[in-house]
Write a protein that holds these residues in place. Sequence first.
Motif, mmCIF file in Angstrom:
data_model
loop_
_atom_site.group_PDB
_atom_site.id
_atom_site.type_symbol
_atom_site.label_atom_id
_atom_site.label_comp_id
_atom_site.label_asym_id
_atom_site.label_seq_id
_atom_site.Cartn_x
_atom_site.Cartn_y
_atom_site.Cartn_z
ATOM 1 N N SER A 28 0.819 -1.217 0.000
ATOM 2 C CA SER A 28 0.000 0.000 0.000
ATOM 3 C C SER A 28 0.855 1.269 0.000
ATOM 4 C CB SER A 28 -0.921 0.003 1.218
ATOM 5 O OG SER A 28 -1.578 1.249 1.339
ATOM 6 N N LYS A 29 0.449 2.226 -0.798
ATOM 7 C CA LYS A 29 1.108 3.535 -0.848
ATOM 8 C C LYS A 29 0.298 4.583 -0.089
ATOM 9 C CE LYS A 29 4.291 1.834 -3.515
ATOM 10 N NZ LYS A 29 5.626 1.537 -2.955
ATOM 11 N N TRP A 30 -0.850 4.182 0.425
ATOM 12 C CA TRP A 30 -1.723 5.099 1.161
ATOM 13 C C TRP A 30 -1.749 4.698 2.635
ATOM 14 C CZ3 TRP A 30 -5.087 3.911 -3.476
ATOM 15 C CH2 TRP A 30 -5.063 4.961 -4.410
ATOM 16 N N ASP A 31 -1.349 5.605 3.510
ATOM 17 C CA ASP A 31 -1.364 5.327 4.944
ATOM 18 C C ASP A 31 -2.775 4.976 5.423
ATOM 19 O OD1 ASP A 31 1.333 5.779 5.123
ATOM 20 O OD2 ASP A 31 1.139 7.851 5.821
ATOM 21 N N LYS A 32 -3.770 5.622 4.818
ATOM 22 C CA LYS A 32 -5.148 5.364 5.246
ATOM 23 C C LYS A 32 -5.530 3.910 4.987
ATOM 24 C CE LYS A 32 -8.313 8.498 4.753
ATOM 25 N NZ LYS A 32 -9.329 9.435 4.207
ATOM 26 N N ILE A 33 -5.182 3.400 3.812
ATOM 27 C CA ILE A 33 -5.508 2.010 3.485
ATOM 28 C C ILE A 33 -4.723 1.054 4.378
ATOM 29 C CG2 ILE A 33 -5.272 0.217 1.725
ATOM 30 C CD1 ILE A 33 -6.076 2.217 -0.347
ATOM 31 N N THR A 34 -3.437 1.360 4.598
ATOM 32 C CA THR A 34 -2.631 0.521 5.483
ATOM 33 C C THR A 34 -3.259 0.448 6.860
ATOM 34 O OG1 THR A 34 -0.639 1.216 4.287
ATOM 35 C CG2 THR A 34 -0.330 0.151 6.416
ATOM 36 N N GLY A 35 -3.724 1.594 7.355
ATOM 37 C CA GLY A 35 -4.391 1.625 8.653
ATOM 38 C C GLY A 35 -5.672 0.805 8.665
ATOM 39 N N PHE A 36 -6.450 0.916 7.589
ATOM 40 C CA PHE A 36 -7.683 0.120 7.480
ATOM 41 C C PHE A 36 -7.371 -1.377 7.545
ATOM 42 C CE2 PHE A 36 -10.015 3.593 4.843
ATOM 43 C CZ PHE A 36 -10.397 4.215 6.014
ATOM 44 N N ILE A 37 -6.314 -1.778 6.840
ATOM 45 C CA ILE A 37 -5.946 -3.195 6.801
ATOM 46 C C ILE A 37 -5.560 -3.684 8.197
ATOM 47 C CG2 ILE A 37 -4.257 -4.858 5.928
ATOM 48 C CD1 ILE A 37 -4.142 -3.162 3.350
ATOM 49 N N TYR A 38 -4.706 -2.911 8.879
ATOM 50 C CA TYR A 38 -4.273 -3.308 10.216
ATOM 51 C C TYR A 38 -5.460 -3.374 11.178
ATOM 52 C CZ TYR A 38 0.617 -2.578 8.871
ATOM 53 O OH TYR A 38 1.851 -2.659 8.275
ATOM 54 N N ARG A 39 -6.346 -2.385 11.093
ATOM 55 C CA ARG A 39 -7.492 -2.370 11.999
ATOM 56 C C ARG A 39 -8.406 -3.572 11.748
ATOM 57 N NH1 ARG A 39 -6.880 3.299 12.125
ATOM 58 N NH2 ARG A 39 -7.804 3.589 10.073
ATOM 59 N N ARG A 40 -8.616 -3.884 10.472
ATOM 60 C CA ARG A 40 -9.491 -5.022 10.153
ATOM 61 C C ARG A 40 -8.875 -6.326 10.634
ATOM 62 N NH1 ARG A 40 -12.202 -8.493 10.228
ATOM 63 N NH2 ARG A 40 -13.898 -9.214 8.852
ATOM 64 N N MET A 41 -7.581 -6.469 10.451
ATOM 65 C CA MET A 41 -6.917 -7.698 10.853
ATOM 66 C C MET A 41 -6.827 -7.846 12.371
ATOM 67 S SD MET A 41 -3.830 -7.967 8.046
ATOM 68 C CE MET A 41 -3.213 -9.504 8.719
ATOM 69 N N SER A 42 -6.838 -6.734 13.094
ATOM 70 C CA SER A 42 -6.677 -6.796 14.551
ATOM 71 C C SER A 42 -7.994 -6.627 15.298
ATOM 72 C CB SER A 42 -5.683 -5.721 15.013
ATOM 73 O OG SER A 42 -6.131 -4.424 14.656
ATOM 74 N N SER A 43 -9.104 -6.901 14.630
ATOM 75 C CA SER A 43 -10.419 -6.686 15.239
ATOM 76 C C SER A 43 -10.870 -7.838 16.140
ATOM 77 C CB SER A 43 -11.479 -6.448 14.153
ATOM 78 O OG SER A 43 -11.572 -7.565 13.291
ATOM 79 N N ASP A 44 -10.163 -8.982 16.102
ATOM 80 C CA ASP A 44 -10.512 -10.084 17.000
ATOM 81 C C ASP A 44 -9.228 -10.814 17.393
ATOM 82 O OD1 ASP A 44 -9.821 -11.852 14.858
ATOM 83 O OD2 ASP A 44 -11.872 -11.760 14.106
ATOM 84 N N ASP A 45 -9.337 -11.727 18.360
ATOM 85 C CA ASP A 45 -8.146 -12.413 18.882
ATOM 86 C C ASP A 45 -7.404 -13.187 17.794
ATOM 87 O OD1 ASP A 45 -8.193 -11.576 21.546
ATOM 88 O OD2 ASP A 45 -9.681 -13.072 22.088
ATOM 89 N N ALA A 46 -8.154 -13.887 16.960
ATOM 90 C CA ALA A 46 -7.517 -14.679 15.907
ATOM 91 C C ALA A 46 -6.761 -13.779 14.930
ATOM 92 C CB ALA A 46 -8.562 -15.510 15.162
ATOM 93 N N GLY A 47 -7.393 -12.682 14.552
ATOM 94 C CA GLY A 47 -6.752 -11.743 13.632
ATOM 95 C C GLY A 47 -5.536 -11.089 14.253
ATOM 96 N N ARG A 48 -5.636 -10.739 15.545
ATOM 97 C CA ARG A 48 -4.492 -10.109 16.221
ATOM 98 C C ARG A 48 -3.308 -11.060 16.282
ATOM 99 N NH1 ARG A 48 -8.716 -7.205 19.082
ATOM 100 N NH2 ARG A 48 -9.162 -8.901 20.533
ATOM 101 N N SER A 49 -3.585 -12.331 16.580
ATOM 102 C CA SER A 49 -2.493 -13.316 16.637
ATOM 103 C C SER A 49 -1.843 -13.505 15.271
ATOM 104 C CB SER A 49 -3.034 -14.660 17.144
ATOM 105 O OG SER A 49 -3.460 -14.557 18.478
#
Length: 245
Positions: A28-49
């Motif tokens: 990603s070249k957009w910080d906003k999209i990178t942030g969206f991806i990280y937030r989506r992936m870290s929304s539950d225990d399985a994703g955070r791990s």
Amino acid sequence: NIPLLVWYGIEPVVAADAKAGMMLANASKWDKITGFIYRRMSSDDAGRSALLSLAADMPDAAQREKVVSMVTENARQAHKFELPANWESMAGKLGKGTSRTLALNLTELESLAGKREATTAFFKMLQNDSEAPAVRQQALNVVLNAHPPEMLPGLVTMAMTEAVPVPLRRAIIQGLALYPRNETASGIRMDVALRQILEKNLSSEERQDAIATLTTWPEGARTLLTAVNEKKVPAADVTPFVVRQ
């Protein structure tokens, strides 16, 4: 709006495949999209791990710190964190050669997972006058989230200590509302502790903080009225708003 359109297109992929999500974040070249991806992936225990496991192999220390920060923020909001089975080795990789901010976030994750020694480490930071204000605030937030009974007397003492900066004292007084109202395991009742704080020569803002916390439950309100009747607390401190409560 283009970043949002891109995100709407890739979100299902990120939700379904952590590795693909990390590849998209790296590309990603957009910080906003990178942030969206990280937030989506870290929304539950399985994703955070999964996210932390992938981040542990990142060669870029700054990228690892960003990922851990995002995971920690989401775990804070959930008020819990489940440590991966291989946490010890993973934490070592994540924290290798990086800043204290990352080390603090890793320790906070351990506290959110219920490790008392991690919470105790933060309590010591909170009590340390030489620590930076931001570190002491993070430490207070960690302690309040865990609210161990044995740390309550120390918090009350800090709330009445003039050497403690006013902003931190106010944050402690406000944060006492997160403790169980009838906490006795620590040997101290919450309403009694707040009355003691009120009877100290504190600023008007701190007194209002203590009154606001006291009036969140019936026993606390009765304790406040008793203190006013005994002229230990000025009646003028009890505002019409508080009376209506």
